[in-house]
Design an enzyme around this catalytic site. Structure first.
Site, short mmCIF file in Angstrom:
data_model
loop_
_atom_site.label_atom_id
_atom_site.label_comp_id
_atom_site.label_asym_id
_atom_site.label_seq_id
_atom_site.Cartn_x
_atom_site.Cartn_y
_atom_site.Cartn_z
N SER A 1 3.19 -3.52 -16.28
CA SER A 1 4.06 -3.16 -15.15
C SER A 1 4.17 -4.33 -14.19
O SER A 1 3.36 -5.26 -14.22
CB SER A 1 3.49 -1.92 -14.45
OG SER A 1 2.12 -2.11 -14.16
N GLU B 1 4.95 -5.51 -10.06
CA GLU B 1 4.99 -5.08 -8.66
C GLU B 1 5.96 -5.96 -7.86
O GLU B 1 6.01 -7.18 -8.02
CB GLU B 1 3.58 -5.18 -8.06
CG GLU B 1 3.53 -4.71 -6.61
CD GLU B 1 2.11 -4.52 -6.12
OE1 GLU B 1 1.30 -3.90 -6.84
OE2 GLU B 1 1.82 -5.01 -5.01
N ALA C 1 2.00 -0.31 5.66
CA ALA C 1 1.23 0.76 6.31
C ALA C 1 1.89 1.17 7.62
O ALA C 1 2.43 0.33 8.34
CB ALA C 1 -0.19 0.28 6.55
N ARG D 1 -4.40 3.92 1.07
CA ARG D 1 -4.66 4.08 2.49
C ARG D 1 -3.79 3.15 3.32
O ARG D 1 -3.16 3.56 4.29
CB ARG D 1 -6.14 3.76 2.79
CG ARG D 1 -6.51 4.01 4.23
CD ARG D 1 -7.82 3.34 4.61
NE ARG D 1 -7.69 1.89 4.71
CZ ARG D 1 -8.68 1.07 5.03
NH1 ARG D 1 -9.89 1.57 5.25
NH2 ARG D 1 -8.49 -0.22 5.12
N ASP E 1 -3.42 -0.88 5.28
CA ASP E 1 -4.17 -1.63 6.30
C ASP E 1 -3.34 -1.73 7.55
O ASP E 1 -2.13 -1.90 7.49
CB ASP E 1 -4.43 -3.07 5.82
CG ASP E 1 -5.53 -3.12 4.78
OD1 ASP E 1 -6.55 -2.45 4.99
OD2 ASP E 1 -5.35 -3.82 3.77
N PHE F 1 -3.97 -15.03 1.15
CA PHE F 1 -4.00 -13.66 0.60
C PHE F 1 -5.43 -13.26 0.24
O PHE F 1 -5.87 -12.15 0.51
CB PHE F 1 -3.21 -13.58 -0.70
CG PHE F 1 -1.74 -13.38 -0.53
CD1 PHE F 1 -1.24 -12.55 0.44
CD2 PHE F 1 -0.85 -14.01 -1.40
CE1 PHE F 1 0.13 -12.37 0.57
CE2 PHE F 1 0.51 -13.83 -1.27
CZ PHE F 1 0.99 -13.02 -0.29
N HIS G 1 -1.00 -5.26 -14.73
CA HIS G 1 -0.03 -5.00 -13.66
C HIS G 1 0.16 -6.33 -12.94
O HIS G 1 -0.79 -6.86 -12.34
CB HIS G 1 -0.59 -3.94 -12.70
CG HIS G 1 0.30 -3.63 -11.53
ND1 HIS G 1 1.40 -2.82 -11.62
CD2 HIS G 1 0.23 -4.03 -10.23
CE1 HIS G 1 1.97 -2.70 -10.42
NE2 HIS G 1 1.29 -3.44 -9.57
P1 FAD Z 1 -9.31 3.79 0.23
O1 FAD Z 1 -9.49 4.20 -1.19
O2 FAD Z 1 -9.18 4.86 1.25
O3 FAD Z 1 -10.57 2.87 0.58
C1 FAD Z 1 -10.55 2.03 1.73
C2 FAD Z 1 -11.96 1.77 2.24
O4 FAD Z 1 -12.50 3.00 2.75
C3 FAD Z 1 -12.96 1.31 1.16
O5 FAD Z 1 -13.85 0.44 1.78
C4 FAD Z 1 -13.65 2.59 0.73
O6 FAD Z 1 -14.96 2.34 0.24
C5 FAD Z 1 -13.69 3.37 2.04
N1 FAD Z 1 -13.61 4.84 1.88
C6 FAD Z 1 -12.79 5.52 1.05
N2 FAD Z 1 -13.00 6.84 1.18
C7 FAD Z 1 -13.96 7.00 2.13
C8 FAD Z 1 -14.59 8.13 2.72
N3 FAD Z 1 -14.28 9.37 2.36
N4 FAD Z 1 -15.54 7.90 3.67
C9 FAD Z 1 -15.87 6.65 4.05
N5 FAD Z 1 -15.28 5.53 3.51
C10 FAD Z 1 -14.35 5.72 2.59
N6 FAD Z 1 -1.37 -1.96 1.18
C11 FAD Z 1 -0.22 -1.62 1.81
O7 FAD Z 1 -0.18 -1.57 3.04
N7 FAD Z 1 0.92 -1.32 1.10
C12 FAD Z 1 0.93 -1.33 -0.25
O8 FAD Z 1 1.97 -1.06 -0.86
C13 FAD Z 1 -0.26 -1.69 -0.94
N8 FAD Z 1 -0.30 -1.71 -2.30
C14 FAD Z 1 -1.49 -1.98 -2.94
C15 FAD Z 1 -1.55 -1.92 -4.34
C16 FAD Z 1 -2.73 -2.18 -5.02
C17 FAD Z 1 -2.77 -2.08 -6.52
C18 FAD Z 1 -3.90 -2.53 -4.28
C19 FAD Z 1 -5.19 -2.85 -5.00
C20 FAD Z 1 -3.86 -2.60 -2.90
C21 FAD Z 1 -2.67 -2.31 -2.21
N9 FAD Z 1 -2.58 -2.33 -0.82
C22 FAD Z 1 -1.41 -2.00 -0.17
C23 FAD Z 1 -3.75 -2.70 -0.02
C24 FAD Z 1 -4.58 -1.46 0.40
O9 FAD Z 1 -3.83 -0.64 1.25
C25 FAD Z 1 -5.83 -1.96 1.10
O10 FAD Z 1 -6.67 -2.61 0.18
C26 FAD Z 1 -6.57 -0.94 1.92
O11 FAD Z 1 -7.54 -1.64 2.71
C27 FAD Z 1 -7.34 0.09 1.13
O12 FAD Z 1 -6.51 0.96 0.49
P2 FAD Z 1 -7.14 2.02 -0.56
O13 FAD Z 1 -6.02 2.86 -0.99
O14 FAD Z 1 -7.94 1.34 -1.58
O15 FAD Z 1 -8.10 2.84 0.43
#
Ligand code: FAD
Length: 278
Positions: A8, A10, A44, A99, A101, A209, A259
């Site tokens: 895929s 991105e 975000a 989630r 950032d 990055f 990906h």
């Molecule tokens: P989470 O899975 O929520 O984790 C984030 C942090 O919180 C981690 O440290 C985790 O250990 C901790 N955590 C999770 N759950 C809990 C809980 N219940 N209690 C306490 N701590 C917890 N960013 C963008 O803004 N837009 C995008 O389109 C985007 N695309 C991405 C695509 C990919 C494939 C990747 C790998 C990253 C992408 N990101 C994007 C970046 C991403 O948003 C960041 O890395 C962000 O900091 C974490 O997102 P996450 O979904 O992994 O969060």
């Protein structure tokens, strides 16, 4: 050997008309390789919302399988559900649930949902099995996690909430991925975990990055890239060699696909693709 794997690409949503025209040309070129889907990032808090919609709308109008990214911080549940309904109406079946950032680089502040696992739960509650849900994985650990095991535990929450597969943050060390997948399998996390691949084309932006997202550039790669200075051709040639080698290692180790973070450019990804003879 690679027939059953998922490949895929991105994209990010362009801000200008010129960028959008370039994106269209990139997609048309890459689509000739018949990827499983194109994903499109989402800023975000909705910072790229309209541009993400415009990109997704265009991809769908071309009949291309599209996986919009959707972040939860800074958004209300009502807004998030409205976006998901829009995507469902467009015939979209795959979402990358994240989630996100804050511009400060943290995940703190605002919105109804704090973690990606809560977004996955929300999608399941309202849409059942309609969407295939992708989540993010971090073989080198999420930069804000206190330690690897806690991060792995938090990754597991996303799977328990119903994520179907994962895409990793990029990395240049195949062992980090192999170890991460092994640790997942020991914990009975069986979903496909597809490595995210970042082509190397520009040293300074790669460093920027990588510092922001916690991806390590191994010293030997950094030192070689530094030595090339402004010699873009040598950087690209070396980057191609390194990243193609990484992909070969990952596929041999059993990665269920790749990906590519295309950065809206066709050539660096295609050069790797063609060398791999996918
Ligand atoms: P989470 O899975 O929520 O984790 C984030 C942090 O919180 C981690 O440290 C985790 O250990 C901790 N955590 C999770 N759950 C809990 C809980 N219940 N209690 C306490 N701590 C917890 N960013 C963008 O803004 N837009 C995008 O389109 C985007 N695309 C991405 C695509 C990919 C494939 C990747 C790998 C990253 C992408 N990101 C994007 C970046 C991403 O948003 C960041 O890395 C962000 O900091 C974490 O997102 P996450 O979904 O992994 O969060």
């Amino acid at each position: 050997m690679n027939e059953d794997k998922t490949f895929s690409f991105e994209l990010f949503p362009p801000k200008t008309e010129k960028g959008f025209e370039k994106l269209k040309a990139t997609v048309r070129t890459l689509n000739e390789r018949q990827p499983a889907f194109f994903s499109c990032t989402y800023g975000a808090g909705g910072s790229t919302r309209d541009n993400t919609f415009a990109t997704v709308d265009w991809l769908r109008s071309e009949g291309i399988d599209t996986a919009p990214h959707l972040t939860c911080i800074g958004n209300s549940i009502t807004e998030t559900l409205a976006i998901l309904k829009r995507y469902k109406a467009q015939g979209i079946h795959r979402i990358v649930a994240l989630r996100g950032d804050r511009p400060s680089g943290t995940g703190v502040g605002g919105g109804d949902l704090a973690h990606a696992s809560e977004l996955v739960t929300l999608i399941h509650e309202h849409f059942g099995e309609h969407f295939h849900i992708e989540v993010a994985a971090y073989p080198e650990m999420h930069p804000q996690a206190p330690n690897f095991l806690i991060d792995l535990g938090n990754f597991r929450l996303k799977i328990e909430a119903g994520a179907n597969s994962a895409i990793t943050q990029y990395f240049y060390n195949a062992d980090a991925y192999v170890h991460f997948v092994e640790q997942c399998r020991h914990r009975e996390i069986e979903i496909p975990i597809v490595p995210g691949i970042m082509p190397i084309t520009n040293y300074s932006s790669l460093v920027r990055f990588s510092n922001a997202c916690g991806a390590e550039i191994p010293r030997w790669i950094r030192k070689r890239l530094e030595a090339y200075g402004d010699d873009v051709e040598s950087i690209r040639a070396f980057g191609l060699e390194v990243v193609t080698g990484l992909c070969e290692q990952l596929l041999t180790a059993g990665a269920p696909g790749l990906h590519f973070y295309t950065m809206n450019q066709a050539e660096p990804t295609l050069a790797i693709w063609d060398r791999l003879d996918l």
